[in-house]
Scaffold this active site. Structure first.
Site, short mmCIF file in Angstrom:
data_model
loop_
_atom_site.label_atom_id
_atom_site.label_comp_id
_atom_site.label_asym_id
_atom_site.label_seq_id
_atom_site.Cartn_x
_atom_site.Cartn_y
_atom_site.Cartn_z
N CYS A 54 20.10 88.59 44.84
CA CYS A 54 20.48 87.32 44.19
C CYS A 54 20.97 86.34 45.25
O CYS A 54 20.54 85.20 45.30
CB CYS A 54 21.55 87.55 43.13
SG CYS A 54 20.99 88.54 41.74
N ARG A 59 19.33 82.64 44.74
CA ARG A 59 18.18 82.30 43.91
C ARG A 59 18.58 82.34 42.44
O ARG A 59 18.06 81.61 41.59
CB ARG A 59 17.02 83.27 44.14
CG ARG A 59 17.35 84.70 43.73
CD ARG A 59 16.17 85.64 43.69
NE ARG A 59 16.62 86.96 43.28
CZ ARG A 59 16.70 87.37 42.02
NH1 ARG A 59 16.39 86.54 41.03
NH2 ARG A 59 17.13 88.57 41.73
N ASN A 108 30.91 86.33 44.48
CA ASN A 108 30.14 85.88 45.64
C ASN A 108 30.95 84.93 46.51
O ASN A 108 30.93 85.03 47.74
CB ASN A 108 28.85 85.18 45.19
CG ASN A 108 27.93 86.05 44.36
OD1 ASN A 108 27.44 85.62 43.32
ND2 ASN A 108 27.72 87.28 44.79
#
Length: 404
Positions: A208, A262, A273
């Site tokens: 990801c 993405r 994150n």
């Protein structure tokens, strides 16, 4: 000042206001926007959200797992980190789909039984705990082409010669990045990628957050003075004072990191994150004696799962009424009654201005100041205990289901 929580909740509101409904592989459904960015100055504090409680140790454990080059969930499970359990179990179930109820005449394991077996059975863990060539493998051991060297044939034409063994060269992108930062810090090639098209079929989930890039710059004397433990007010602007600061070990450069996604699960995934890449930036900076500067996230498909909407609204919060603010004042201040007017015992007479002066929250989830983090042993620290979180204050956890 905590600007990060505000930027994050603004992003949540943006998706609620402008997102379009889309189908997804998990069959949960999302509302989605495309192409957003979030930025944070590391000097303002460590980027760990305060409008909900974050599982800090879980985030640290996952990052250390990446940096180990590990792709098996046994390390995570042994360290009480369970964010990849569902992906591993889904992979296990998918393998047995033609005979979903029984394996070798025995009932298929439940997810709880599966995790317990990973813990206790090394052979089972080796086979079923692997997630394929995901982040750790790509960061630390990207599989390249067979080893070659350039030579000339008898006609003088250049050609590539391959070793007889055909050994494949593996690239340690993290080690290369550290070396390049130490030897060529102005390079525009300070990048690490997890997106390897050849390996996508061999991963339980394509990356990801698929790449990151770092950028460094020289700091001015004044900037460097802020990090001098033996601050000398006489240093001033003169160029040769850089040499004095060099001798004292004061970092000469600031370093920023930009990560690219993405697919962004904005409620559950993005807060992890942000904190994870913030910690990675600090670890890299510590390793190469630089100062963490700016953290930037570029977000592609930026979405909220439909079963996260109520939780999102809770985190964004709402404005408190005047009476609710006064109630909060009485909850936290034992001497609040002394603030009442001598002519009235009604709490409504406490002005909004006074409430502001007393720093009574204006929203249901008013952000707290950001915490601080200290790192030992740079990029190669080996334990969660090498990452120290201080002064973290937050609102309660908001639980939401994870879509695998």
């Amino acid at each position: 000042m905590n600007n990060l929580d505000k930027k994050y909740t603004d992003l949540l509101q943006d998706i609620l206001d402008n997102g379009v409904e889309k189908k997804d592989r998990t069959l949960t459904g999302t509302i989605s926007v495309f192409g957003r960015q979030i930025r944070h100055k590391m000097s303002e504090g460590f980027p760990l959200l305060t409008t909900k409680k974050m599982a800090f140790k879980t985030m640290v454990t996952e990052l250390l797992w990446f940096l180990r080059g590990d792709t098996n969930i046994k390390y995570l499970i042994d360290n009480d980190c369970h964010i990849w359990d569902g992906d591993a179990y889904k992979n296990y179930v998918k393998y047995w789909e033609p005979n979903i109820e029984y394996i070798d005449n025995k009932p298929i394991l439940t997810q709880e039984q599966f995790i317990n077996k990973i813990k206790t059975d090394d052979e089972f863990a080796k086979k079923w705990g692997s997630l394929g060539k995901i982040y750790g493998a790509q960061w630390r051991s990207w599989e390249g082409y067979p080893e070659k060297w350039r030579t000339q044939d008898r006609y003088g034409n250049w050609m590539w010669q391959t070793t007889e063994s055909g050994n494949t060269r593996h690239v340690d992108q993290i080690a290369n990045l550290i070396n390049e930062l130490k030897t060529n810090p102005d390079s525009r090639r300070l990048m690490v990628s997890a997106w390897n098209p050849a390996d996508l079929p061999h991963q339980v989930l394509p990356p990801c957050h698929y790449s990151f890039q770092v950028y460094t710059r020289e700091m001015s004397v004044q900037e460097r003075q802020k990090y001098d433990n033996h601050f000398d007010s006489l240093i001033g602007e003169y160029p040769d004072h850089h040499i004095t600061l060099d001798k004292r070990g004061v970092p000469r450069r600031a370093i920023s990191l930009m990560f690219n996604m993405r697919s962004c699960d904005t409620f559950l995934g993005l807060p992890f994150n942000i904190a994870s890449y913030g910690l990675l930036l600090m670890m890299i900076a510590d390793e190469v004696n630089m100062v963490p500067d700016e953290l930037i996230g570029n977000l592609g498909d930026t979405h909220l799962y439909l079963n996260h909407i109520e939780q999102v609204k809770e985190q964004i919060g709402r404005e408190l009424t005047h009476i609710e603010r006064i109630e909060k004042l009485f909850e936290t201040n034992k001497d609040a009654k002394s603030l009442l007017s001598q002519d009235s015992n009604e709490p409504e007479v406490i002005s909004s201005l006074l409430l502001d002066e007393l720093k009574v929250p204006t929203r249901t989830r008013e952000p707290y100041p950001l915490p601080t983090v200290h790192v030992r042993d740079g990029i190669f620290c080996s334990s969660v205990n090498d990452v120290i979180l201080e002064n973290y204050q937050s609102h309660p956890t908001i639980k939401a289901p994870l879509s695998n």
